[in-house]
Design a protein around this motif. Structure first.
Motif, PDB file in Angstrom:
ATOM      1  N   LEU A 194      60.991  46.011  36.611  1.00  0.00           N
ATOM      2  CA  LEU A 194      62.451  46.025  36.489  1.00  0.00           C
ATOM      3  C   LEU A 194      63.039  44.624  36.633  1.00  0.00           C
ATOM      4  O   LEU A 194      64.016  44.290  35.962  1.00  0.00           O
ATOM      5  CB  LEU A 194      63.069  46.952  37.534  1.00  0.00           C
ATOM      6  N   ARG A 195      62.435  43.828  37.507  1.00  0.00           N
ATOM      7  CA  ARG A 195      62.910  42.447  37.689  1.00  0.00           C
ATOM      8  C   ARG A 195      62.454  41.539  36.558  1.00  0.00           C
ATOM      9  O   ARG A 195      62.884  40.401  36.461  1.00  0.00           O
ATOM     10  CB  ARG A 195      62.390  41.881  39.013  1.00  0.00           C
ATOM     11  N   GLY A 196      61.568  42.034  35.714  1.00  0.00           N
ATOM     12  CA  GLY A 196      61.053  41.215  34.623  1.00  0.00           C
ATOM     13  C   GLY A 196      60.080  40.159  35.099  1.00  0.00           C
ATOM     14  O   GLY A 196      59.946  39.108  34.475  1.00  0.00           O
ATOM     15  N   ALA A 197      59.426  40.424  36.206  1.00  0.00           N
ATOM     16  CA  ALA A 197      58.485  39.459  36.771  1.00  0.00           C
ATOM     17  C   ALA A 197      57.158  40.150  37.031  1.00  0.00           C
ATOM     18  O   ALA A 197      57.091  41.371  37.158  1.00  0.00           O
ATOM     19  CB  ALA A 197      59.034  38.889  38.080  1.00  0.00           C
ATOM     20  N   GLU A 198      56.122  39.355  37.111  1.00  0.00           N
ATOM     21  CA  GLU A 198      54.815  39.886  37.469  1.00  0.00           C
ATOM     22  C   GLU A 198      54.572  39.633  38.948  1.00  0.00           C
ATOM     23  O   GLU A 198      55.071  38.656  39.500  1.00  0.00           O
ATOM     24  CB  GLU A 198      53.721  39.196  36.660  1.00  0.00           C
ATOM     25  N   LEU A 199      53.799  40.508  39.546  1.00  0.00           N
ATOM     26  CA  LEU A 199      53.396  40.276  40.929  1.00  0.00           C
ATOM     27  C   LEU A 199      52.410  39.113  40.940  1.00  0.00           C
ATOM     28  O   LEU A 199      51.556  39.013  40.056  1.00  0.00           O
ATOM     29  CB  LEU A 199      52.745  41.520  41.525  1.00  0.00           C
ATOM     30  N   PRO A 200      52.518  38.226  41.916  1.00  0.00           N
ATOM     31  CA  PRO A 200      51.567  37.112  41.967  1.00  0.00           C
ATOM     32  C   PRO A 200      50.161  37.622  42.227  1.00  0.00           C
ATOM     33  O   PRO A 200      49.989  38.697  42.826  1.00  0.00           O
ATOM     34  CB  PRO A 200      52.074  36.255  43.137  1.00  0.00           C
ATOM     35  N   PRO A 201      49.145  36.877  41.792  1.00  0.00           N
ATOM     36  CA  PRO A 201      47.765  37.328  42.024  1.00  0.00           C
ATOM     37  C   PRO A 201      47.433  37.336  43.509  1.00  0.00           C
ATOM     38  O   PRO A 201      47.950  36.532  44.280  1.00  0.00           O
ATOM     39  CB  PRO A 201      46.913  36.300  41.272  1.00  0.00           C
ATOM     40  N   GLU A 202      46.570  38.271  43.880  1.00  0.00           N
ATOM     41  CA  GLU A 202      46.156  38.387  45.273  1.00  0.00           C
ATOM     42  C   GLU A 202      45.238  37.241  45.667  1.00  0.00           C
ATOM     43  O   GLU A 202      44.449  36.767  44.865  1.00  0.00           O
ATOM     44  CB  GLU A 202      45.372  39.688  45.494  1.00  0.00           C
ATOM     45  N   ASP A 203      45.305  36.872  46.924  1.00  0.00           N
ATOM     46  CA  ASP A 203      44.345  35.952  47.507  1.00  0.00           C
ATOM     47  C   ASP A 203      43.235  36.822  48.100  1.00  0.00           C
ATOM     48  O   ASP A 203      43.505  37.709  48.903  1.00  0.00           O
ATOM     49  CB  ASP A 203      45.020  35.127  48.605  1.00  0.00           C
ATOM     50  N   PRO A 204      41.972  36.597  47.699  1.00  0.00           N
ATOM     51  CA  PRO A 204      40.881  37.447  48.199  1.00  0.00           C
ATOM     52  C   PRO A 204      40.759  37.452  49.727  1.00  0.00           C
ATOM     53  O   PRO A 204      40.418  38.472  50.318  1.00  0.00           O
ATOM     54  CB  PRO A 204      39.630  36.849  47.561  1.00  0.00           C
ATOM     55  N   PRO A 259      36.690  31.683  48.508  1.00  0.00           N
ATOM     56  CA  PRO A 259      35.964  32.137  47.340  1.00  0.00           C
ATOM     57  C   PRO A 259      35.847  31.100  46.239  1.00  0.00           C
ATOM     58  O   PRO A 259      34.904  31.126  45.487  1.00  0.00           O
ATOM     59  CB  PRO A 259      36.757  33.352  46.864  1.00  0.00           C
ATOM     60  N   ASP A 260      36.807  30.186  46.105  1.00  0.00           N
ATOM     61  CA  ASP A 260      36.732  29.198  45.043  1.00  0.00           C
ATOM     62  C   ASP A 260      35.646  28.167  45.289  1.00  0.00           C
ATOM     63  O   ASP A 260      35.185  27.525  44.357  1.00  0.00           O
ATOM     64  CB  ASP A 260      38.082  28.489  44.889  1.00  0.00           C
ATOM     65  N   GLU A 261      35.239  27.979  46.528  1.00  0.00           N
ATOM     66  CA  GLU A 261      34.252  26.952  46.844  1.00  0.00           C
ATOM     67  C   GLU A 261      32.834  27.408  46.586  1.00  0.00           C
ATOM     68  O   GLU A 261      31.966  26.615  46.309  1.00  0.00           O
ATOM     69  CB  GLU A 261      34.369  26.557  48.315  1.00  0.00           C
ATOM     70  N   ALA A 293      29.848  38.145  49.557  1.00  0.00           N
ATOM     71  CA  ALA A 293      29.733  39.524  49.095  1.00  0.00           C
ATOM     72  C   ALA A 293      31.002  39.879  48.333  1.00  0.00           C
ATOM     73  O   ALA A 293      32.029  40.132  48.932  1.00  0.00           O
ATOM     74  CB  ALA A 293      29.531  40.465  50.278  1.00  0.00           C
ATOM     75  N   ASP A 294      30.951  39.849  47.024  1.00  0.00           N
ATOM     76  CA  ASP A 294      32.078  40.219  46.166  1.00  0.00           C
ATOM     77  C   ASP A 294      33.366  39.474  46.502  1.00  0.00           C
ATOM     78  O   ASP A 294      34.418  40.067  46.653  1.00  0.00           O
ATOM     79  CB  ASP A 294      32.328  41.725  46.217  1.00  0.00           C
ATOM     80  N   ASP A 295      33.318  38.179  46.645  1.00  0.00           N
ATOM     81  CA  ASP A 295      34.490  37.319  46.878  1.00  0.00           C
ATOM     82  C   ASP A 295      35.277  37.679  48.124  1.00  0.00           C
ATOM     83  O   ASP A 295      36.445  37.334  48.241  1.00  0.00           O
ATOM     84  CB  ASP A 295      35.454  37.358  45.681  1.00  0.00           C
ATOM     85  N   ARG A 296      34.706  38.398  49.074  1.00  0.00           N
ATOM     86  CA  ARG A 296      35.465  38.851  50.227  1.00  0.00           C
ATOM     87  C   ARG A 296      34.997  38.259  51.541  1.00  0.00           C
ATOM     88  O   ARG A 296      35.409  38.685  52.583  1.00  0.00           O
ATOM     89  CB  ARG A 296      35.400  40.375  50.331  1.00  0.00           C
ATOM     90  N   GLY A 297      34.124  37.345  51.535  1.00  0.00           N
ATOM     91  CA  GLY A 297      33.624  36.770  52.777  1.00  0.00           C
ATOM     92  C   GLY A 297      32.132  36.566  52.686  1.00  0.00           C
ATOM     93  O   GLY A 297      31.447  37.195  51.887  1.00  0.00           O
TER      94      GLY A 297
END
Length: 190
Positions: A13-23, A100-102, A142-146
């Motif tokens: 409704l706001r015409g915006a996307e939700l920002p991506p989650e940080d794992p 996760p990026d490292e 383990a799957d980008d979660r730690g």
């Protein structure tokens, strides 16, 4: 689970996307929800489980709840994902793998669990505690979660639940009766 349908609708409704989650933040939320679920189960207020009869079962559930609480405390106290690479390098934190990026994820938690089964000679079942102890020695995440080094039995259960894999009470060849994972259930997920 966030974002809910209502949150996605409001963003549209706001015409915006939700920002991506940080794992890392998702891991905090998932672990918090697991702590709550285990707490309800332990106190008998979980509608799916009711009151516990056996003292042994209660002790296992208490241990799982305490492990999940410890994992949440570690996640909440971590400040590494909010720091630059230079700051991390200055603190000589090369062993900390929660960002996760490292560090790219390994081939996947199911494949890594099957690799541990192979290391044990492909038994029909492995105790959850033994499996987690072996996984904790693996490098990576383990799957980008730690990182695996911080893995707990509760966290492994969370990681395997989307594949509909859970522990079962199994009498192992050494006579121990433990919450265990069956190799056949994992092999079906490949």
């Amino acid at each position: 689970m966030f974002p809910t349908l209502l949150d996605r609708f409001a963003a549209t409704l706001r015409g915006a996307e939700l920002p991506p989650e940080d794992p890392h933040h998702r891991a905090i939320l998932d672990t918090f929800l697991e702590v709550q679920r285990l707490g309800r189960q332990l106190t008998g207020s979980s509608p799916a489980h009711g009151r516990l009869d056996g003292t042994g079962e209660r002790l296992i559930q208490l241990a799982e709840r305490l492990a999940a609480g410890r994992e949440l405390a570690v996640l909440l106290s971590s400040h590494w994902c909010c720091r630059t690479e230079e700051e991390i390098a200055e603190d000589d934190a090369e062993d900390f793998l929660s960002c996760p990026d490292e560090h790219p994820p390994t081939s996947g938690v199911v494949q890594d669990v099957l690799r541990v089964f192979a290391d044990f000679g492909d038994p029909d079942a492995l105790a959850s505690a033994d499996l987690v102890a072996a996984l904790r020695r693996l490098p990576g995440t383990a799957d980008d979660r730690g990182r695996y080094a911080g893995l707990t039995q509760a966290r492994l259960a969370q990681l395997l639940s989307p594949y509909e894999i859970s522990t079962r009470d199994v009498t192992l060849p050494d006579g121990r009766r433990r919450k265990s994972y069956r190799r056949a259930a994992l092999a079906d997920c490949r």
